[in-house]
Design a protein around this motif. Structure first.
Motif, PDB file in Angstrom:
ATOM      1  N   CYS A 718      -8.323   6.773  17.722  1.00 30.73           N
ATOM      2  CA  CYS A 718      -7.542   6.646  16.573  1.00 30.73           C
ATOM      3  C   CYS A 718      -6.435   5.469  16.632  1.00 30.73           C
ATOM      4  CB  CYS A 718      -7.066   8.019  16.193  1.00 30.73           C
ATOM      5  SG  CYS A 718      -6.031   8.738  17.279  1.00 30.73           S
ATOM      6  N   GLU A 759       1.345  -0.817  15.681  1.00 33.47           N
ATOM      7  CA  GLU A 759       0.396   0.298  16.260  1.00 33.47           C
ATOM      8  C   GLU A 759      -0.590  -0.017  17.425  1.00 33.47           C
ATOM      9  OE1 GLU A 759      -0.439   2.200  11.929  1.00 33.47           O
ATOM     10  OE2 GLU A 759      -1.724   0.548  12.318  1.00 33.47           O
ATOM     11  N   SER A 761      -4.188   1.594  19.479  1.00 34.20           N
ATOM     12  CA  SER A 761      -5.368   2.404  19.424  1.00 34.20           C
ATOM     13  C   SER A 761      -5.659   3.154  20.691  1.00 34.20           C
ATOM     14  CB  SER A 761      -6.588   1.316  19.244  1.00 34.20           C
ATOM     15  OG  SER A 761      -7.935   2.213  19.530  1.00 34.20           O
ATOM     16  N   GLU A 789      -9.014  16.051  13.330  1.00 30.92           N
ATOM     17  CA  GLU A 789      -8.385  16.330  12.356  1.00 30.92           C
ATOM     18  C   GLU A 789      -6.846  16.706  12.296  1.00 30.92           C
ATOM     19  OE1 GLU A 789     -10.926  18.810   9.860  1.00 30.92           O
ATOM     20  OE2 GLU A 789     -12.281  17.172   9.070  1.00 30.92           O
ATOM     21  N   PHE A 792      -4.949  13.630  13.960  1.00 30.57           N
ATOM     22  CA  PHE A 792      -4.837  12.677  12.711  1.00 30.57           C
ATOM     23  C   PHE A 792      -3.550  13.296  12.140  1.00 30.57           C
ATOM     24  CE2 PHE A 792      -9.662  11.541  13.002  1.00 30.57           C
ATOM     25  CZ  PHE A 792      -9.379  11.094  14.185  1.00 30.57           C
ATOM     26  N   LYS A 793      -3.587  14.569  11.550  1.00 31.14           N
ATOM     27  CA  LYS A 793      -2.562  15.050  10.811  1.00 31.14           C
ATOM     28  C   LYS A 793      -1.462  14.933  11.352  1.00 31.14           C
ATOM     29  CE  LYS A 793      -1.720  19.062   7.891  1.00 31.14           C
ATOM     30  NZ  LYS A 793      -1.716  20.364   7.552  1.00 31.14           N
ATOM     31  N   LYS A 798      -4.953   7.236  12.129  1.00 28.27           N
ATOM     32  CA  LYS A 798      -6.282   7.029  11.587  1.00 28.27           C
ATOM     33  C   LYS A 798      -7.405   6.870  12.422  1.00 28.27           C
ATOM     34  CE  LYS A 798      -4.089   3.463  10.406  1.00 28.27           C
ATOM     35  NZ  LYS A 798      -2.692   2.522  10.102  1.00 28.27           N
ATOM     36  N   ARG A 800     -10.797   5.454  13.973  1.00 28.00           N
ATOM     37  CA  ARG A 800     -11.211   4.012  14.328  1.00 28.00           C
ATOM     38  C   ARG A 800     -12.424   3.906  14.518  1.00 28.00           C
ATOM     39  NH1 ARG A 800     -10.219   0.016  19.148  1.00 28.00           N
ATOM     40  NH2 ARG A 800     -10.604  -2.122  17.973  1.00 28.00           N
TER      41      ARG A 800
END
Ligand code: ZN
Lengths: 800, 336
Positions: A718, A759, A761, A789, A792-793, A798, A800
């Motif tokens: 992500c 950002e 990764s 999830e 991410f939350k 996000k 990738r």
């Protein structure tokens, strides 16, 4: 202690050569440090031939001789105009050598002429009385050869190192007695004629006021002595022992000191006020100008020899300037005494004066030697100072010394040595150290008065063993009860840590326990930092080793610096050692610390990888490996509070709630102050709490079996904000209690295009395994999806 | 005659087989003889026109060849494949390997560990203690009162608070005896300090103290233990014992070993003596037993002390003591 064999042979018949004598003494416990020839030690005193004699006008009384030593030709200036002749072979002291009179020979420049050395008189060569003559050598002598070799002259002097218990060996006579003890060679005891023992009435008065300080005080008055230079034989003996000749009276006191070990002191009778000699304590703050030209303030525990008005001598240590013998002296008082060794030692230490005299007094002298010394001196004074008369001997000896009576049983002797020596042999040995009486159970020994070191049965046993010969003692192994002691937990732990670090490629160092305050100050510690509360050495050898270390950091940085300046650009070192803190008591708190330092490159220049500098993750990795192997959980808490570490590149290390150390990169500015221009990372850990923790840990391993069912992994990749720490994500994952999760770790971090600048990764890999079945793909996918999830939350990431 | 042809075929097969050198040959061979359209199958097909008896006979010959071929080919293939991997693929075998360097323990640590092992075997217990000491433990209890000239033998560092840096490991004798009841056997390695610095003296160095107390350990036993130690440390070597003096032992001795440099002939290292002094020892002085309240009629024992650096210098041929505490990498690396 220098012992010329020629002098020694006046008291014992030496049956063998110097090397063998040295061997006998050494094996008897009297260590021979060297066998010297003082003539050879003078340096290049050689034969030269006169080739040419010039008399330049401007040199007035001097003549210039061209001489050769067979190799070179050079010039020598001399005043002995009448004595130099062409082709004469003559003794010369070359520059750098020394003469009998302790004169250092150097190249001399007079006007435009140079003198490469000095022609010697027999006196300057230490060969005889004559001072005005040149030392002319036989005409057939080789040139460039040592004059002593040509004349066949040598003196062997043993340089002995005498142990502090054997004050009786600090004399020629004492060494002769010892050799007699060890060999039974014929001993020639000194003998004194009766007339030496009596004399005129003593014209003064002597009082011992401090009987604790002075056990025996004797003396004698000499009328109208001639103060002059000593005859050559006295000068030579002193010279052989390394002493300078001063005048006949002073030389005699030194002569007797060397020969009998009895220190003497000569007073100028005229300087003794009211002709009263008092042995007393110094008055508080009493001052005394001493022979070395220094005026010292005395205190009550100092013992002085005083007259009616003033202190004249610091007893047994050094004479006073005023009361000493000078060229003008006519009448003298000669003192021979036995002072309390403890008092002499304390005064000598207090005033930092060690003399031949104090050295002997503090090692204790022979109480009987007091009178013998005086008699020997009288004999010599009569011979070389021609007094008009002398007094009776005054001998104040308030409490006669009786040597101890020591009982030694045969049984104790055998039990102590582990073997038995026949009684006759023991008796024979004991007869050499004292008066012996055989008793029912063994022996009773009364040591001779000069053997002040023999006091208890064990001392007697040592004498027996020593004289019997240590080499002859059998070699056995102890018979003892069997028990197997445990190795202390601390040593085991230290060894384990050391070996771990060694396997990780670290080199162990040992640095000094004392450091420079300046190097501690460079660490920029806060004023109230405990490490600034250190112990100070009162008498350091140097300021750089003057405080006891409270941290290993300065020592490690100095070691890094030493290496860095000697072509080391990659270094991994560690030290396990103590740091010291003051306590309420006199003893310190001594803690065992571990220090680790890495510097420069993490690898060498090799074909298979690029050079890389050490960074924080190296240090953290090493520490993690160590802690894992020790099975101790240590928390790496970001941002160390240590002021010498870069805050953003450092941790404090915690064991539960207790800070036990730190790890991080040292600030460049601090390194600069240590004059070190490379990257340095350091960690220091107090090992004590780790050791305590280690003790709690059970010895058993937590054994795991090979898995029965396969594992499977899933990655979550992500993109999220740069400032989010991996640790936070992993901590978050931990609290999710994910089913079947076996292991989780971040396996990739990427920054750069096409990812936006703020950002990054990341890829996190999850390993799943069930203990009782093979997991189905659908089940794992479902779990992974939920986890992703949640991540991410929580972190606004996000996929990738 | 078909049987003759088959005989010929068999010869041809084995001759061809000999020529196989690589996997390509092998495959060609297989196709040629064993393939569906290969020679063996071709002959097998021809057999259908022969009598049952001949069919049986010739068929079994052909099948035998086929079977044998298949086995041999399998072996051949394995042989080729193994050989294939022996090929030089152009790797530069002269390049060094990827190194994972190990570190080293400090030479002083190594010597201490070696010595400890020697004495552990004899049942000695290893103990350690404070480096900052009091006058009492360092001197007084060891029969060295403050007026004693023996204090000159050990130049002492004092701290401003009146404590001192221990000048020897001997205070551990006192500490050990106070904490234990005899019989006891201990060794105590550790740092010691003296106000002295030159090529032979370091202000900080290491010593190892030994102490054994029992009902009748004696002077001969001391010799035995020390000779054992010397042999374990230096191998077969000549030793000698000289009387000496230490205030806390009586009788006292020093042990020399034959100079390892010159084998006793005399050299610079041994000051032409041919011997190197390596330790001091003796029977525990009764005053020392008194200071720890041991009954001197009941117990006797011996003590010894040796300098670790000295042993290391002799063993490793080092002539300057300071090198131990400079810790240069090249020096440390020599102890791998
Ligand atoms: Zn040698």
């Amino acid at each position: 202690m220098k012992v010329p064999l020629s002098w020694l042979s006046e008291f014992i018949e030496l049956e063998i050569g110097p090397e063998e004598i040295a061997e006998i003494l050494t094996m008897g416990g009297v260590e021979v440090e060297a066998i010297e020839d003082p003539y050879q030690s003078l340096g290049e005193l050689i034969s030269v031939k006169i080739l040419e004699i010039l008399e330049p006008q401007e040199l007035k009384d001097l003549v210039l001789c061209k001489v050769t030593d067979g190799k070179e030709t050079f010039t020598v200036l001399t005043t002995a105009k009448e004595q130099v002749k062409l082709d004469l072979i003559i003794g010369l002291a070359k520059p750098g050598s020394m003469t009998f009179t302790f004169e250092k020979v150097e190249i001399k420049n007079i006007k435009d002429y140079k003198s490469y050395g000095m022609f010697l008189s027999p006196y300057e060569a230490g060969l005889g009385e004559e001072k005005d003559k040149l030392l002319i050598l036989p005409q057939d002598s080789p040139v460039g050869e040592s004059i002593y070799k040509i004349l066949g002259i040598s003196e062997k002097v043993l340089d002995l190192s005498i142990t502090p218990n054997r004050g009786d060996l600090l004399s020629i006579l004492g060494v002769a007695r010892e050799l007699n003890t060890l060999t039974s060679w014929k001993f020639k005891a000194p003998y004194f004629e009766d007339f030496l023992k009596e004399g005129e009435k003593f014209p003064g008065k002597i009082e011992i006021l401090d009987k604790e300080g002075c056990f025996r005080y004797a003396g004698r008055f000499f009328r109208k002595v001639k103060i002059k230079e000593s005859p050559f034989f006295v000068q030579k003996k002193l010279w052989l022992c390394g002493l300078k000749s001063i005048n006949n009276i002073v030389d005699i006191t030194n002569y007797v000191l060397l020969e009998f070990g009895q220190p003497l002191h000569a007073f100028d009778w005229e300087k003794i006020e009211e002709k009263i000699i008092k042995v007393r304590k110094a008055y508080p703050k009493e001052r005394l100008l001493m022979l070395d030209g220094i005026e010292r303030e005395l205190e009550e525990n100092d013992l002085v020899i005083a007259d009616a008005k003033k202190a004249m001598v610091l007893a047994g240590i050094m004479g006073g300037e005023i009361s000493g013998v000078s060229e003008k002296t006519e009448n003298i008082f000669l003192e021979s005494a036995w002072f309390n060794p403890k008092r002499i030692r304390k005064s000598s230490q207090r005033h930092k004066i060690v003399t031949e005299s104090s050295y002997r007094f503090e090692r204790n002298i022979d109480p009987e030697g007091v009178i013998y010394g005086l008699l020997r001196a009288t004999e010599l004074i009569l011979k070389i100072a021609e007094p008009e008369g002398y007094s009776e001997i005054i001998d104040i000896y308030p409490k006669t010394f009786f040597p101890p009576q020591i009982s030694l049983s045969k049984q104790k002797l055998t039990k102590f040595l582990g073997f038995s020596i026949p009684s006759e042999e023991v008796e024979e040995i004991l007869n050499k150290i004292g008066w012996v009486k055989k008793t029912g159970y063994g022996f009773q020994v009364v040591p001779f008065s000069y053997r002040q070191d023999i006091k208890i049965p064990e001392d007697v046993i040592e004498e027996i063993a020593r004289i019997y010969g240590y080499e002859k003692i059998p070699i056995t192994f102890p018979k003892s009860s069997l028990y197997s002691p445990e190795i202390s937990a601390q040593l085991k732990f230290e060894k384990k840590v050391k070996n771990l670090l060694k396997s990780l490629g670290f080199f162990e160092v040992i640095t000094y326990s004392f450091i420079d305050l300046a190097s501690l100050e460079k660490l920029n510690l806060a004023e109230d930092d405990l490490r600034l509360n250190f112990l100070e050495i009162a008498n350091p050898l140097s300021i750089t080793q003057s405080i006891m270390r409270t941290t290993l950091v300065p020592g490690l940085i100095e070691t890094a610096r030493f290496n860095f300046f000697r072509e080391v650009n990659s270094l991994k070192i560690f030290e396990i050692g103590k740091v010291f803190f003051p306590t309420q008591n006199i003893l310190a708190k001594e803690l065992i610390h571990l220090g680790i330092l890495i510097m420069g490159y993490a690898n060498k220049e090799v074909w298979y990888e690029d050079l890389r500098k050490f960074d924080l993750y190296d240090l953290k990795g090493y520490l993690t490996s160590i802690f894992e192997n020790l099975k101790i959980d240590i928390d790496f808490v970001p941002y160390s509070s240590e002021p010498f570490l870069k805050r953003g590149i450092s941790f404090d290390l915690y064991l539960e709630d207790r800070k036990i150390g730190f790890a991080g990169e040292i600030k460049n500015l601090i390194l600069k102050e240590f004059d070190l221009k490379t990257n340095v990372l350091i960690a220091e850990i107090n090992l004590e709490p780790l050791l305590e923790k280690q003790k709690e840990i059970k010895k058993a391993y937590e054994v795991r079996k090979p898995p029965k069912y396969p594992s499977t992994f899933r990655d979550v990749t992500c993109i999220l904000k740069k400032e989010i720490k991996i640790g936070e994500i992993l901590d978050f994952i931990k609290i999710l209690s994910i089913p079947y999760l076996e292991k989780v770790s971040c396996i990739k971090i990427y920054e750069g295009p096409p990812i936006p600048e703020d950002e990054k990764s990341i890829t996190i890999r999850f390993w799943f395994r069930a203990q009782d079945k093979t997991l189905k793909d659908e089940d794992v996918n479902k779990i992974q999806k939920e986890v992703a999830e949640k991540i991410f939350k929580r972190f606004l990431a996000k996929p990738r | 005659m078909i049987s003759e042809e088959i005989e010929k075929l068999e010869k041809e097969v084995w001759k061809d087989f000999q020529k196989i050198e690589n996997l390509y040959h092998l495959e060609d061979f297989r196709i040629k003889y064993l393939g569906k359209k290969g020679k063996i199958n071709w002959y097998l097909k021809q057999l259908k026109d022969f009598s049952l008896e001949e069919k049986k006979k010739l068929g079994s010959i052909l099948n035998q060849i086929k079977e044998e071929l298949e086995t041999k080919l399998k072996l051949k293939e394995r042989e080729i494949l193994l050989k294939e991997e022996d090929k030089d693929i152009g790797l530069d075998l002269t390049l060094p390997g990827r190194i994972f360097p190990l570190g080293t323990l400090h030479p002083i640590t190594k010597i201490i560990e070696e010595l400890c092992e020697i004495f552990l075997k004899l049942g000695f217990e290893i103990i350690t203690g404070p480096e900052i000491e009091t006058e009492y433990y360092n001197f007084t209890a060891l029969n060295i009162p403050d007026w004693h000239p023996a204090r000159d033998m050990q130049a002492t560092f004092y701290l401003k608070n009146g404590a001192l840096l221990r000048t020897h490991t001997s205070p551990m004798q006192i500490r050990a005896m106070l904490e234990r009841t005899p019989p006891l056997r201990i060794i105590a390695p550790g740092k010691v300090y003296r106000c002295d610095a030159d090529i032979r003296h370091s202000p900080m160095f290491h010593q190892l103290e030994g102490l054994m107390v029992d009902k009748d350990v004696n002077f001969s036993d001391l010799k035995g233990i020390l000779i054992y130690f010397a042999k374990e440390t230096f191998g077969e070597i000549k030793v000698r014992f000289r009387p000496s003096y230490f205030p806390f032992t009586e009788p006292s001795l020093e042990m020399d070993i034959e100079c390892v440099m010159c084998k006793g002939r005399g050299c610079k290292v041994c000051g032409n003596a041919g011997w190197l002094e390596i330790l001091g020892a003796g029977m525990v002085h009764p005053e020392v037993f008194k200071s720890v309240n041991y009954d001197i009629n009941m117990w006797q024992g011996f003590a010894f002390g040796l300098g670790i650096e000295r042993i290391a210098m002799i063993k490793y041929g080092i002539d300057d003591i300071r090198i131990f505490f400079e810790n240069h990498l090249i020096f440390l690396e020599s102890f791998k």
